[in-house]
Scaffold this motif. Structure first.
Motif, PDB file in Angstrom:
ATOM      1  N   ARG A   1       0.887  -1.180   0.000  1.00  0.00           N
ATOM      2  CA  ARG A   1       0.000   0.000   0.000  1.00  0.00           C
ATOM      3  C   ARG A   1       0.916   1.219   0.000  1.00  0.00           C
ATOM      4  O   ARG A   1       1.669   1.454   0.951  1.00  0.00           O
ATOM      5  N   VAL A   2       0.869   1.993  -1.072  1.00  0.00           N
ATOM      6  CA  VAL A   2       1.780   3.117  -1.271  1.00  0.00           C
ATOM      7  C   VAL A   2       1.154   4.423  -0.815  1.00  0.00           C
ATOM      8  O   VAL A   2      -0.002   4.711  -1.131  1.00  0.00           O
TER       9      VAL A   2
ATOM     10  N   ASP B   1      11.397   7.967   1.741  1.00  0.00           N
ATOM     11  CA  ASP B   1      11.086   6.656   1.178  1.00  0.00           C
ATOM     12  C   ASP B   1      11.369   5.625   2.259  1.00  0.00           C
ATOM     13  O   ASP B   1      12.529   5.396   2.610  1.00  0.00           O
ATOM     14  N   VAL B   2      10.302   5.011   2.793  1.00  0.00           N
ATOM     15  CA  VAL B   2      10.485   4.090   3.916  1.00  0.00           C
ATOM     16  C   VAL B   2       9.272   3.170   4.055  1.00  0.00           C
ATOM     17  O   VAL B   2       8.150   3.558   3.730  1.00  0.00           O
ATOM     18  N   ILE B   3       9.522   1.949   4.531  1.00  0.00           N
ATOM     19  CA  ILE B   3       8.434   1.056   4.904  1.00  0.00           C
ATOM     20  C   ILE B   3       7.972   1.491   6.288  1.00  0.00           C
ATOM     21  O   ILE B   3       8.764   1.530   7.225  1.00  0.00           O
ATOM     22  N   VAL B   4       6.700   1.838   6.409  1.00  0.00           N
ATOM     23  CA  VAL B   4       6.199   2.371   7.669  1.00  0.00           C
ATOM     24  C   VAL B   4       5.452   1.353   8.504  1.00  0.00           C
ATOM     25  O   VAL B   4       5.040   1.652   9.618  1.00  0.00           O
TER      26      VAL B   4
ATOM     27  N   LEU C   1       2.303  -4.515   2.949  1.00  0.00           N
ATOM     28  CA  LEU C   1       3.301  -3.617   3.524  1.00  0.00           C
ATOM     29  C   LEU C   1       2.853  -2.190   3.246  1.00  0.00           C
ATOM     30  O   LEU C   1       2.321  -1.909   2.165  1.00  0.00           O
ATOM     31  N   ARG C   2       3.068  -1.281   4.173  1.00  0.00           N
ATOM     32  CA  ARG C   2       2.778   0.137   3.951  1.00  0.00           C
ATOM     33  C   ARG C   2       4.087   0.819   3.589  1.00  0.00           C
ATOM     34  O   ARG C   2       5.053   0.769   4.345  1.00  0.00           O
ATOM     35  N   LEU C   3       4.115   1.458   2.418  1.00  0.00           N
ATOM     36  CA  LEU C   3       5.320   2.081   1.894  1.00  0.00           C
ATOM     37  C   LEU C   3       5.077   3.559   1.633  1.00  0.00           C
ATOM     38  O   LEU C   3       4.164   3.920   0.893  1.00  0.00           O
ATOM     39  N   ALA C   4       5.875   4.411   2.263  1.00  0.00           N
ATOM     40  CA  ALA C   4       5.818   5.848   2.025  1.00  0.00           C
ATOM     41  C   ALA C   4       6.881   6.196   0.988  1.00  0.00           C
ATOM     42  O   ALA C   4       8.030   5.760   1.108  1.00  0.00           O
ATOM     43  N   LEU C   5       6.495   6.957  -0.033  1.00  0.00           N
ATOM     44  CA  LEU C   5       7.422   7.359  -1.093  1.00  0.00           C
ATOM     45  C   LEU C   5       7.359   8.869  -1.299  1.00  0.00           C
ATOM     46  O   LEU C   5       6.286   9.463  -1.246  1.00  0.00           O
ATOM     47  N   LYS C   6       8.498   9.484  -1.566  1.00  0.00           N
ATOM     48  CA  LYS C   6       8.552  10.920  -1.826  1.00  0.00           C
ATOM     49  C   LYS C   6       7.915  11.278  -3.163  1.00  0.00           C
ATOM     50  O   LYS C   6       7.410  12.376  -3.330  1.00  0.00           O
ATOM     51  N   ALA C   7       7.937  10.368  -4.114  1.00  0.00           N
ATOM     52  CA  ALA C   7       7.460  10.641  -5.468  1.00  0.00           C
ATOM     53  C   ALA C   7       5.960  10.893  -5.506  1.00  0.00           C
ATOM     54  O   ALA C   7       5.202  10.279  -4.766  1.00  0.00           O
ATOM     55  N   PRO C   8       5.514  11.787  -6.396  1.00  0.00           N
ATOM     56  CA  PRO C   8       4.075  12.017  -6.568  1.00  0.00           C
ATOM     57  C   PRO C   8       3.460  10.914  -7.424  1.00  0.00           C
ATOM     58  O   PRO C   8       4.161  10.260  -8.196  1.00  0.00           O
TER      59      PRO C   8
END
Length: 102
Positions: free
Chosen positions: A16-17, A24-27, A34-41
């Protein structure tokens, strides 16, 4: 706990992005994903490319081994990684501080 599916070609799992994050990190985990935070739009496939790049670097596999099997236009994606086993994926995630027991 997120689920890892293994076949002869490699492994796949759900992510889940969260785009436009600070890092950029797995939260964590959310249900089977998995919950993934990404800087990209989430425009022009940038978040998808960032997702592929993130897992290639994290798991130390070639970028060509990581693909998005489904969910290219959705926050919920299935990521496929060829050439590694479920056990190798678990070990590499644990080495980076992300745990999995399935």
């Amino acid at each position: 706990m997120f689920t890892i599916h293994e076949n002869s070609a490699g492994v796949s799992f759900t992510v889940r992005v969260h785009p436009r994050a600070k890092h950029d990190v797995i939260v964590g985990e959310m249900g089977d994903a998995l919950r993934l935070a990404l800087k990209a739009p989430p425009v022009e496939g940038r978040a998808n490319e960032a997702c592929i790049e993130f897992f290639a670097k994290l798991l130390k596999v070639p970028r060509s081994s990581v693909t998005i099997a489904s969910g290219e236009k959705n926050r919920l994606k299935v990521v496929r990684i060829s050439g590694i086993s479920a056990e190798q994926l678990r070990q590499r995630l644990q080495a980076t501080g992300t745990s999995s027991s399935r």
